[in-house]
Design an enzyme around this catalytic site. Structure first.
Site, PDB file in Angstrom:
ATOM      1  N   CYS A  99       1.436  21.646   8.866  1.00  0.00           N
ATOM      2  CA  CYS A  99       1.458  20.186   8.694  1.00  0.00           C
ATOM      3  C   CYS A  99       2.779  19.723   8.097  1.00  0.00           C
ATOM      4  CB  CYS A  99       0.295  19.742   7.809  1.00  0.00           C
ATOM      5  SG  CYS A  99       0.299  20.461   6.158  1.00  0.00           S
ATOM      6  N   TYR A 104      -6.061  31.948   5.410  1.00  0.00           N
ATOM      7  CA  TYR A 104      -6.329  30.590   4.908  1.00  0.00           C
ATOM      8  C   TYR A 104      -7.512  29.988   5.671  1.00  0.00           C
ATOM      9  CZ  TYR A 104      -1.366  31.134   3.542  1.00  0.00           C
ATOM     10  OH  TYR A 104      -0.160  31.586   3.049  1.00  0.00           O
ATOM     11  N   CYS A 125       0.821  -1.221   0.000  1.00  0.00           N
ATOM     12  CA  CYS A 125       0.000   0.000   0.000  1.00  0.00           C
ATOM     13  C   CYS A 125       0.849   1.263   0.000  1.00  0.00           C
ATOM     14  CB  CYS A 125      -0.932  -0.027   1.204  1.00  0.00           C
ATOM     15  SG  CYS A 125      -1.741   1.539   1.553  1.00  0.00           S
ATOM     16  N   GLU A 145     -10.221  33.981   2.613  1.00  0.00           N
ATOM     17  CA  GLU A 145     -10.032  32.746   1.851  1.00  0.00           C
ATOM     18  C   GLU A 145     -10.314  33.023   0.375  1.00  0.00           C
ATOM     19  OE1 GLU A 145      -9.559  29.205   0.262  1.00  0.00           O
ATOM     20  OE2 GLU A 145      -9.209  29.412   2.425  1.00  0.00           O
ATOM     21  N   GLN A 201     -10.264  18.404   8.636  1.00  0.00           N
ATOM     22  CA  GLN A 201      -9.259  17.432   9.050  1.00  0.00           C
ATOM     23  C   GLN A 201      -9.888  16.045   9.184  1.00  0.00           C
ATOM     24  OE1 GLN A 201      -6.078  17.768   9.354  1.00  0.00           O
ATOM     25  NE2 GLN A 201      -5.546  19.864   9.907  1.00  0.00           N
ATOM     26  N   CYS A 236       0.885   3.911   5.006  1.00  0.00           N
ATOM     27  CA  CYS A 236       1.515   4.063   6.321  1.00  0.00           C
ATOM     28  C   CYS A 236       3.031   4.098   6.166  1.00  0.00           C
ATOM     29  CB  CYS A 236       1.125   2.910   7.247  1.00  0.00           C
ATOM     30  SG  CYS A 236      -0.595   2.946   7.763  1.00  0.00           S
ATOM     31  N   ASP A 291      -3.056  28.713   8.893  1.00  0.00           N
ATOM     32  CA  ASP A 291      -2.947  27.268   8.709  1.00  0.00           C
ATOM     33  C   ASP A 291      -2.808  27.000   7.214  1.00  0.00           C
ATOM     34  OD1 ASP A 291      -2.989  24.549   8.912  1.00  0.00           O
ATOM     35  OD2 ASP A 291      -5.094  24.380   9.504  1.00  0.00           O
TER      36      ASP A 291
END
Length: 395
Positions: free
Chosen positions: A344, A248, A20, A269, A220, A23, A317
């Protein structure tokens, strides 16, 4: 769980780990946490002390969004799967230890229904075929389920009968939408959308507020840790915050959650539909001290600076690419006393913190949050205070 196994130490593992690629780690949570903590410290410690990463108590089944593509098996029937990381190869997936179990069941069970309606899988090499992918979302608090069926344009017309068939098998699906997409990129959503059942969106709760979630909404995928992340960001704001700018802002999630901490909130935005959602979310929660503007946040900050307007704090963000230099220069021109940066990507965050230091800001707190266990991704919140503009740039 057909795709999952237990290791000798009782830890849940996955048979699809190598094929996959979704992960990054097949390690214990403690080992994952240690690696993430080291990675964040390596990137950000020169700006200040990095706090201990906030982890999840139950790091499985946290994804409330499930996406599946469909391919034909050797027997000619459709099977549900996911794109192998970095390619368009389809890896059959019955279940995933990171995803909501009910959504996995539905995604897998849709294949025979699509077969019944003779819906051919879309071929990205030839551009032929009908079904591109499905996307399912579930409200963590409400339990409401959204199903979005994405097809290539004008390839399927029997949508009412399809929706009836799906609803009979899965009556707990709250709303079904059919999206027609001509974008050549995989897993994208088009502008043409048809509601087949329900209102076209679901509602979920986050930090005590209700938010509408449509197929195109950014939300999220780990709602439990999102509450942790946004609550920590809100708590970093000064108690005497007068005016807060949510750059944002998307559908207004962060700004509305922080509205109780500021006298007035302005969200900016570029996407018109997101601004409409933000205004609707504000009205649904009875929040009257927030306004939302469609435009470029950097240009808006420059406009405020030229008008001599003052903003107490900016919360931002940005996407994984981070903020661009012009945005940060605009922020420096506006000169809010406080910036709360949610990121992130520690690498682009490090770059942006250096630029913010040039604008006179110092990191007072750096808080990592593990939003995505079993992957390398980690979110960070940085609280910055404005110091002397021409501060010493040496570290």
């Amino acid at each position: 769980m057909k795709n999952n196994i237990l290791t000798k130490d009782g830890r849940l593992s996955c048979r699809k780990f190598k094929s996959c690629g979704g992960c990054s780690y097949d390690l214990s949570i403690d080992e994952q946490t240690q690696r993430k903590q080291q990675a964040v410290r390596h990137k950000l410690s020169r700006f200040g002390r990095v706090s201990r990463i906030i982890t999840m108590d139950k790091p499985y089944r946290y994804r409330c969004k499930v996406t599946r593509v469909y391919r034909k098996a050797a027997n000619g029937r459709l099977i549900a799967g996911i794109f192998k990381s970095g390619s368009r190869g389809c890896v059959p997936v019955h279940d995933c230890m990171l995803e909501d179990k009910r959504l996995c069941e539905i995604a897998f069970g849709l294949a025979p229904i699509f077969d019944k309606f003779k819906m051919q899988p879309f071929d990205y090499n030839t551009g032929k075929g009908c079904i591109r992918h499905v996307m399912l979302r579930k409200g963590c608090k409400t339990g409401e389920i959204l199903l979005c069926i994405v097809t290539s344009p004008r390839t399927f017309k029997n949508t009412a009968a399809l929706a009836d068939e799906i609803s009979k098998k899965y009556p707990d699906i709250t709303t079904i939408v059919h999206n027609e997409c001509k974008n050549p990129l995989p897993l994208t959503i088009g502008e043409s959308e048809h509601i087949l059942k329900g209102q076209g969106f679901i509602t979920d709760e986050l930090c005590g507020l209700k938010f509408g979630i449509s197929a195109g909404s950014f939300m999220q995928v780990n709602p439990m840790q999102t509450e942790v992340l946004y609550s920590a960001a809100r708590d970093m704001l000064d108690d005497d915050t007068d005016t807060l700018l949510d750059a944002y802002c998307g559908t207004g999630t962060i700004g509305l959650i922080c509205a109780g901490k500021a006298a007035h909130v302005t969200g900016v935005e570029k996407t018109p539909s997101a601004i409409e959602d933000a205004r609707r979310n504000a009205a649904a929660n009875g929040i009257s001290n927030a306004e939302f503007i469609c435009g470029d946040a950097g240009k808006y900050m420059l406009h405020l600076a030229k008008q001599g307007m003052k903003i107490s704090a900016v919360i931002m963000d940005p996407p994984r690419a981070g903020a661009d230099r012009r945005f940060i220069e605009s922020l420096g021109s506006l000169a809010p006393k406080q910036v709360v940066y949610i990121s992130c990507n520690p690498e682009t965050l490090s770059r942006d913190l250096y630029l913010l230091k040039q604008q006179g800001y110092k990191a007072e707190k750096i808080q990592p949050v593990d939003m995505f266990p079993h992957t390398r991704h980690v979110e960070c919140i940085v609280c910055l205070q404005r110091k002397q503009r021409n501060a010493d740039l040496r570290f």
